[in-house]
Enzyme design. Sequence first.
Site, short mmCIF file in Angstrom:
data_model
loop_
_atom_site.label_atom_id
_atom_site.label_comp_id
_atom_site.label_asym_id
_atom_site.label_seq_id
_atom_site.Cartn_x
_atom_site.Cartn_y
_atom_site.Cartn_z
CG HIS A 366 -1.54 -1.18 1.58
ND1 HIS A 366 -2.47 -1.73 0.75
CD2 HIS A 366 -1.43 -2.02 2.63
CE1 HIS A 366 -2.90 -2.85 1.27
NE2 HIS A 366 -2.29 -3.04 2.41
CB CYS A 679 -0.19 1.27 -20.31
SG CYS A 679 -0.69 -0.44 -20.03
C1 PEP Z 1 2.12 -3.90 -16.93
O1 PEP Z 1 2.15 -5.06 -16.57
O2 PEP Z 1 2.93 -3.39 -17.73
C2 PEP Z 1 1.08 -2.99 -16.42
C3 PEP Z 1 0.92 -1.78 -16.91
O3 PEP Z 1 0.29 -3.43 -15.41
P1 PEP Z 1 0.78 -3.56 -13.89
O4 PEP Z 1 2.10 -2.86 -13.78
O5 PEP Z 1 -0.28 -2.93 -13.08
O6 PEP Z 1 0.87 -5.03 -13.72
#
Ligand code: PEP
Length: 752
Positions: A366, A679
């Site tokens: 968290h 992303c």
């Molecule tokens: C990823 O895996 O690149 C992603 C954007 O999701 P997370 O970092 O939340 O797993």
Amino acid sequence: MAVSGVAIRGQRSLLRQIREALAGGGPAQGRLDMVTRIIALSMVAEVCSLYLRRSNGEMELFATEGLDPGAVHVTRMKPGEGLVGEIMRLGRPLNLADAPAHPTFSYRPETGEDPYHAFLGVPLLRGGRAIGVLVVQNRATRTYSEDEVEDLQIVAMVLAEMVASVESGEELKGVELAPRRPERLKGSRFSEGLAYGVAVLHDTPVAPSQLLSDDVVAEEARLEAAIEALRRQIDGMLEGQHGLVDASYDVLESYRMFAHSTSWNRGLLDAVRNGLTAEAAVERVRSEYRAQLGQARDAYLRERVHDLEDLNDRLLRHLAGDGAVARELPENAILIARNLGPADLLEYDRTKLRGLLLEEGSTASHAAIVARALDIPCVGRLQGLRDGVSEGDMVIVDAESAEAYLRPRADVVKAIQARIDVRLQRKAEFAKLRDTPAFTRDGVKVTLLMNAGLDVDLESLAETGAEGIGLFRTEFQFMVSETLPRFSGQTELYSRVMEAAGGLPVTFRTLDLGGDKVLPYMEAEREDNPALGWRAVRMGLDRPALLRLQLRALIAAANGRALRVMFPLVSTVDEFRAARALVDTEIAWAQRRGRPAPARLDVGAMIEAPSLIWHLDALLPMTDFVSVGTNDLMQYLFAADRGNPRVADRYDPLSPPALRALQAIQTACADTGTPVSVCGEMAGRPLEAFVLVGLGFERLSMPPAGVGPVKQMVLSCDREAARRGVSALLKSNAGSVRNEIETLARKLYLAV
Ligand code: PEP
Ligand code: MG
């Protein structure tokens, strides 16, 4: 549970006598002598000695009743030497029937301790750190009873705080009540950045003035009221779980078990009846359990230490009164904690909080999530942090090198300050670019979006000038709450996000739980390979009630506006098909009730599982868009756990296999006209983002702090030149092409 009751039978008057002796006038030495005399008398011990730690780490005999007075300030033990050193090292009592027979016993003729066999020594703990050792000895060969050990521990606790308060006395000079030397600890980076400031301990030790109560009856009533309030709170939390799929009662049940356990309650009450304040009683019993549970062989029992820590903190909060206001922070506060519970960090004044150092935690904890959202640098997993730092120490959080500097030397501060200034300067430059659209020099528009997950992120939208939220991690709301967010709570958050975005697109990712993102209140079966386990959309499809509730909340929040939803960790087209069908079901459900369907609905898949790369021809026609989650995609491509610092940096996303995988995705999307974004964190690093642009990606979503630097890079970039350079490197037979990309970036005069 193998935890014995804490029964304190020490005489209340003993604590009082100690307090009076220490508070009295006269030289400190005289007062300490008096204290050892009082303790020896009260414990019917022939010897009582007090050792204190000097700044060179040696333990010095500071006062004694029973040993040769000539040994005072003469007998010194090196760190780890003798029984006293052993107690310092262990941080817990040593109770021996025949001390000279113990392997670490170190004979000191000047003390005249030959005739004494029975030995009981306890550490003087202050803020979790041993500053000295209190010893009682008897001639007879016998083991001290558990009660006697506990009595002496209480005395030691009171003594530690009181010794600290007479530190200024001449004779105590040279005693190291708090570490003074500079220290440098290595940990893990939880949140990017650099900070220098004043240490503020999240769990401050109870002040000496608050150790002894004046009115035992009133104190007992105060404690009982707080315990009662705590029980009600836990019962309420348990009730809140009704009707929820998968909600596990395990953790809350174990809280309840402790809160109602007779031994815990008796321990607290006994401590108060013996003259401690309720707060001091909590600390006293806490350290007792910490020591016992911390050494349990059974891993389950050891983990209960965390539950108990949390429970004790809750009890302290109840004692402070429900309306306890957040602590006043200095202007440049660096918060120090073992770990932080949900929402703890949000209770501090954000404008004064510069950084965060944690002894424990993980990148998915968290505190780490909130720290990143607040853009507060954070280094965690710093072993020995709480022992090594005192309230008010100057500290550096260097999240670039994943280090903490405690009481740094002036030259280190100067160097860090210079780096902080450079960062601030660059930040100001990025801020100026806020309203400039991100076009490459050859006129290609690159859409820069930001990743978010909490309310506090929303301010960054305006600050960074991001063109929308490319990834809204809905699980964060779940991870920072104490109980499973209900439909209304979810709907409210999603509509707040859409409102804050003011028409800019927001891509909501459905719950990505499991793996390293575990909820305290949800059943988490131990898995050998959590990253490859029952997580994300797999969990959602197996337990559709939770996923459907979330989709329902998203549709309700959209309230007729456009809605973008994507599913995490899709590994087969069938999973995507099934997940998409749930969206359709929920839309139909809403419409049957006369509620508005979204004006436009885009449903996408995250590409994180490599399997999809070879099935894009089947997947892309079913999706409205895809988003490449490079954090997970890379961990699965290279079979390297992203959360494990030993392996996470072993591979380089700037390497032919990774870049070819990304290129395959980009090409397939371009061929089918499927909108695609990247992303993962790499989209927020200018050099990596340059490569992504070179590969043809035109939508990048990143942590807010990345938007400025990436925009600066885009503005200085010629996409065509980037494309040529990057495609040549795809054919390289090197394991990593980072150096070549850096050279290329320099050649193109890029701002990376
Ligand atoms: C990823 O895996 O690149 C992603 C954007 O999701 P997370 O970092 O939340 O797993
Ligand atoms: Mg992911």
